[in-house]
Design a protein around this motif. Structure first.
Motif, short mmCIF file in Angstrom:
data_model
loop_
_atom_site.label_atom_id
_atom_site.label_comp_id
_atom_site.label_asym_id
_atom_site.label_seq_id
_atom_site.Cartn_x
_atom_site.Cartn_y
_atom_site.Cartn_z
N LEU A 141 31.38 -11.53 41.97
CA LEU A 141 30.79 -12.89 42.29
C LEU A 141 31.91 -13.76 41.99
O LEU A 141 32.36 -13.68 40.82
CB LEU A 141 29.50 -13.00 41.65
N PRO A 142 31.71 -14.94 42.65
CA PRO A 142 32.80 -16.27 42.25
C PRO A 142 32.32 -16.68 40.89
O PRO A 142 33.28 -17.00 40.14
CB PRO A 142 32.31 -17.14 43.33
N GLN A 143 31.06 -16.56 40.57
CA GLN A 143 30.39 -17.06 39.22
C GLN A 143 29.49 -16.22 38.59
O GLN A 143 28.52 -15.89 39.35
CB GLN A 143 30.09 -18.62 39.51
N ALA A 144 29.64 -16.02 37.51
CA ALA A 144 28.47 -15.08 36.81
C ALA A 144 27.16 -15.79 36.75
O ALA A 144 27.12 -16.96 36.02
CB ALA A 144 28.88 -14.52 35.55
N PRO A 145 25.92 -15.27 37.09
CA PRO A 145 24.67 -15.88 36.99
C PRO A 145 24.43 -15.94 35.41
O PRO A 145 24.81 -14.88 34.79
CB PRO A 145 23.72 -14.89 37.80
#
Length: 265
Positions: A141-145
């Motif tokens: 993922l581009p950004q971790a949730p």
């Protein structure tokens, strides 16, 4: 009512214990099922890797998001395979042979005995390996949730399991009204494979069909959207309404079919 619930829980735990002992006896089935599940999951991951070697996004989804959808699909369907799918598949034949009678006289819930009484723990490889796919998807993922969205996504996944159960219950209920529902069950199961893909790939009638009439496109996409913090809040509430509607309709049709069966006997 509370006492009945406690009794059914005790019966369910007892049945799970019996099914676990069966797994220890038939260990080869566990190994074969596990290997087959891992091979299929690996093939789909390889396909996703091949697709995203040529593009950055498909229907607005990055590679990491698509892998999360795949992980949710196998997590949800594997839980269904483990606890109730085989029982639903054999329901039509069980009814035609008059073997439902035994469930009326035993001191436990009818659906508990009929659909949840034969768990297949050889399918446990599915949800376990799905966790590893989740971890791989998180890495991509581009950004971790954030943890709150991850927990909410997993909660919605269990809501999808409830929908999956009632969807199969609706198909099983058709056995009371049709002479043979085996073909219908097979067709519905094959169509349910669309859950592997995001709902955004559908348009026109396909979008209406797979989101509202036969909403299998939602059971994985909605949990995934929440998991990765995709901003589509209205659809998440609509999903709850759709699940509630399917649950009510399935229970009503099954209850009516059961009365029809019992009165005929």
């Amino acid at each position: 009512m509370l006492n009945d619930l406690k009794h059914n829980i005790k019966v369910f735990i007892h049945l799970l214990g019996m099914n676990a002992k069966e797994l220890l006896i038939y260990r080869r089935r566990f190994y074969i099922s596990g290997i087959a599940m891992i091979v299929w999951m690996t093939i789909y991951i390889v396909l996703i890797e091949a697709f995203y070697a040529h593009t950055d996004k498909i229907a607005g989804w990055s590679k990491g998001g698509m892998i999360i959808i795949l992980a949710f699909y196998y997590f949800i369907t594997s839980i269904g395979n483990m606890f109730f799918r085989d029982n639903f598949d054999s329901f039509g034949e069980t009814m035609r042979r008059g073997k439902l009678d035994q469930f009326f006289i035993k001191p436990a819930g009818f659906q508990l005995q009929c659909f949840l009484g034969n768990a297949r723990f050889d399918q446990i490889t599915g949800p376990v390996f799905a966790i590893f796919i989740f971890l791989y998807g998180l890495k991509e993922l581009p950004q971790a949730p954030d943890p709150a969205h991850m927990i909410a996504g997993i909660f919605y996944a269990f809501v999808s399991v409830i929908f999956f159960y009632h969807f199969l219950l609706l198909v099983a209920a058709s056995a009371f009204y049709l002479q043979r529902s085996d073909t219908l069950s097979s067709v519905m199961w094959n169509i349910s494979q669309v859950g592997r893909y995001p709902r955004q790939i559908f348009s026109g009638f396909g979008k209406i069909f797979f989101e509202f009439i036969f909403p299998m496109a939602l059971i994985t996409t909605i949990p995934s959207e929440i998991f990765i913090q995709a901003p589509t809040v209205p659809m998440h509430f609509i999903f709850f309404i759709i699940v509630g509607f399917f649950c009510i309709v399935a229970q009503i049709l099954f209850a009516k079919g059961l009365r029809k069966y019992s009165s005929a006997n």
